[in-house]
Design an enzyme around this catalytic site. Structure first.
Site, PDB file in Angstrom:
ATOM      1  N   GLY A  56      29.675  24.624  55.652  1.00  0.00           N
ATOM      2  CA  GLY A  56      31.123  24.582  55.839  1.00  0.00           C
ATOM      3  C   GLY A  56      31.743  25.182  54.606  1.00  0.00           C
ATOM      4  O   GLY A  56      31.329  26.245  54.156  1.00  0.00           O
ATOM      5  N   GLU A  57      32.674  24.475  54.033  1.00  0.00           N
ATOM      6  CA  GLU A  57      33.324  24.963  52.815  1.00  0.00           C
ATOM      7  C   GLU A  57      33.150  23.891  51.732  1.00  0.00           C
ATOM      8  O   GLU A  57      33.724  22.811  51.825  1.00  0.00           O
ATOM      9  CB  GLU A  57      34.794  25.240  53.125  1.00  0.00           C
ATOM     10  CG  GLU A  57      35.488  26.030  52.071  1.00  0.00           C
ATOM     11  CD  GLU A  57      34.722  27.293  51.673  1.00  0.00           C
ATOM     12  OE1 GLU A  57      34.380  28.104  52.545  1.00  0.00           O
ATOM     13  OE2 GLU A  57      34.439  27.448  50.459  1.00  0.00           O
ATOM     14  N   SER A  58      32.347  24.214  50.727  1.00  0.00           N
ATOM     15  CA  SER A  58      32.000  23.184  49.742  1.00  0.00           C
ATOM     16  C   SER A  58      33.199  22.711  48.923  1.00  0.00           C
ATOM     17  O   SER A  58      33.253  21.553  48.516  1.00  0.00           O
ATOM     18  CB  SER A  58      30.891  23.689  48.824  1.00  0.00           C
ATOM     19  OG  SER A  58      31.300  24.845  48.137  1.00  0.00           O
ATOM     20  N   CYS A  88      23.389  25.032  53.182  1.00  0.00           N
ATOM     21  CA  CYS A  88      24.439  25.966  52.795  1.00  0.00           C
ATOM     22  C   CYS A  88      25.490  25.275  51.901  1.00  0.00           C
ATOM     23  O   CYS A  88      25.175  24.943  50.765  1.00  0.00           O
ATOM     24  CB  CYS A  88      25.028  26.624  54.035  1.00  0.00           C
ATOM     25  SG  CYS A  88      25.783  28.206  53.662  1.00  0.00           S
ATOM     26  N   ILE A 145      24.972  32.480  56.300  1.00  0.00           N
ATOM     27  CA  ILE A 145      26.400  32.747  56.469  1.00  0.00           C
ATOM     28  C   ILE A 145      27.117  32.481  55.147  1.00  0.00           C
ATOM     29  O   ILE A 145      27.182  31.333  54.701  1.00  0.00           O
ATOM     30  CB  ILE A 145      27.018  31.848  57.566  1.00  0.00           C
ATOM     31  CG1 ILE A 145      26.251  32.008  58.896  1.00  0.00           C
ATOM     32  CG2 ILE A 145      28.503  32.175  57.756  1.00  0.00           C
ATOM     33  CD1 ILE A 145      26.650  31.005  59.972  1.00  0.00           C
ATOM     34  N   ARG A 146      27.654  33.519  54.546  1.00  0.00           N
ATOM     35  CA  ARG A 146      28.277  33.393  53.216  1.00  0.00           C
ATOM     36  C   ARG A 146      27.422  32.460  52.347  1.00  0.00           C
ATOM     37  O   ARG A 146      27.900  31.511  51.737  1.00  0.00           O
ATOM     38  CB  ARG A 146      29.715  32.865  53.326  1.00  0.00           C
ATOM     39  CG  ARG A 146      30.674  33.873  53.922  1.00  0.00           C
ATOM     40  CD  ARG A 146      32.101  33.352  53.926  1.00  0.00           C
ATOM     41  NE  ARG A 146      32.204  32.096  54.647  1.00  0.00           N
ATOM     42  CZ  ARG A 146      32.710  30.981  54.149  1.00  0.00           C
ATOM     43  NH1 ARG A 146      33.217  30.965  52.939  1.00  0.00           N
ATOM     44  NH2 ARG A 146      32.765  29.887  54.860  1.00  0.00           N
ATOM     45  N   HIS A 181      21.240  28.161  57.505  1.00  0.00           N
ATOM     46  CA  HIS A 181      21.701  27.157  58.480  1.00  0.00           C
ATOM     47  C   HIS A 181      20.591  26.849  59.493  1.00  0.00           C
ATOM     48  O   HIS A 181      20.590  27.425  60.589  1.00  0.00           O
ATOM     49  CB  HIS A 181      22.914  27.693  59.257  1.00  0.00           C
ATOM     50  CG  HIS A 181      24.186  27.680  58.487  1.00  0.00           C
ATOM     51  ND1 HIS A 181      25.151  26.709  58.649  1.00  0.00           N
ATOM     52  CD2 HIS A 181      24.647  28.513  57.525  1.00  0.00           C
ATOM     53  CE1 HIS A 181      26.161  26.951  57.848  1.00  0.00           C
ATOM     54  NE2 HIS A 181      25.886  28.045  57.154  1.00  0.00           N
ATOM     55  N   GLU A 183      20.300  24.576  61.466  1.00  0.00           N
ATOM     56  CA  GLU A 183      20.829  23.950  62.691  1.00  0.00           C
ATOM     57  C   GLU A 183      21.298  24.990  63.707  1.00  0.00           C
ATOM     58  O   GLU A 183      21.652  24.650  64.820  1.00  0.00           O
ATOM     59  CB  GLU A 183      21.964  22.964  62.334  1.00  0.00           C
ATOM     60  CG  GLU A 183      23.325  23.567  61.995  1.00  0.00           C
ATOM     61  CD  GLU A 183      23.400  24.204  60.590  1.00  0.00           C
ATOM     62  OE1 GLU A 183      22.357  24.310  59.908  1.00  0.00           O
ATOM     63  OE2 GLU A 183      24.509  24.603  60.202  1.00  0.00           O
TER      64      GLU A 183
HETATM   65  N1  GLN Z   1      30.494  29.783  51.029  1.00  0.00           N
HETATM   66  C1  GLN Z   1      30.593  28.435  51.440  1.00  0.00           C
HETATM   67  C2  GLN Z   1      30.944  27.529  50.278  1.00  0.00           C
HETATM   68  O1  GLN Z   1      30.990  27.936  49.180  1.00  0.00           O
HETATM   69  C3  GLN Z   1      29.307  27.977  52.098  1.00  0.00           C
HETATM   70  C4  GLN Z   1      29.076  28.739  53.368  1.00  0.00           C
HETATM   71  C5  GLN Z   1      28.436  27.955  54.465  1.00  0.00           C
HETATM   72  O2  GLN Z   1      28.206  26.748  54.374  1.00  0.00           O
HETATM   73  N2  GLN Z   1      28.159  28.632  55.537  1.00  0.00           N
HETATM   74  O3  GLN Z   1      31.171  26.381  50.481  1.00  0.00           O
END
Ligand code: GLN
Length: 198
Positions: A56-58, A88, A145-146, A181, A183
């Protein structure tokens, strides 16, 4: 508070559900016949035997961990040996050191890795690759993903998979992390590895 899962043979895997890809983790656990519980408040914690921190977004998750009062009790449980799996953004939350994090971003410092956020590029640069995972044949099709990159790992960190020269799946005692990921691959083998440790 009573740990309701104690004494029963079915272990309960909590999935941190503050933000991000928690639903996909629950789906994989369900397919493995593992009971899961969405963790949103400190009151949910006594019911779980292990915890998954999703992607997600940390930065957002870091803020929500503080505002929900989950940060301190989770930190204590990890310290006491509760198995935890960060994928991630979840890996970033568990890392000892974050590069390119926000100034106010917190982490649990539970595994001796230094991670750089978004190190493989922006959203358009997300990619998939087959990675060889220790003990798993055939290779695991991993979705990045990112993704954060592990820049350094301490001597007690066990490397379970690499992509090129980068460690992408690693463990230190009760803490398992993946920069991808697992999952999202319709392949429950890495979740199985985690569940076996509980
Ligand atoms: N770039 C996201 C972050 O810094 C992590 C990306 C992800 O969980 N798919 O939180």
């Amino acid at each position: 508070m009573v740990r309701v899962s104690q004494g029963s043979s079915k272990k309960v895997v909590g999935v941190l559900a503050l933000q991000g890809a928690f639903e996909s983790h629950k789906k994989v656990l369900n397919e493995l016949d593992v009971v899961s519980l969405e963790v949103r408040t400190p009151q949910d914690l006594p019911q779980v035997d292990a915890l998954i921190m999703p992607g997600g977004e940390s930065t957002t998750m870091s803020q929500l961990l503080e505002s929900s009062d989950l940060y301190e009790p989770i930190k204590k449980l990890i310290h006491e040996g509760m198995p935890v799996f960060g994928t991630c953004a979840g890996m970033i939350l568990l890392a000892k050191k974050i590069i390119d994090g926000r100034d106010d971003q917190i982490s649990f410092g539970a595994i001796e890795i230094e991670v750089q956020r978004n190190a493989y590029g922006r959203q358009v640069d997300s990619f998939e690759a087959d990675v060889e995972v220790e003990g798993l044949v055939p290779a695991f099709h991993a979705v990045f993903i990112r993704a954060p990159k592990i820049l350094q790992a301490g001597k007690d960190v066990e490397v379970l998979a690499s992509f090129g020269s980068d460690v992408v799946l690693a463990r230190q005692k009760n803490v398992l992390v993946a920069s991808f990921h697992p999952e999202l691959s319709q392949d429950g083998r890495i979740h199985e590895l985690f569940v076996k440790e509980i």
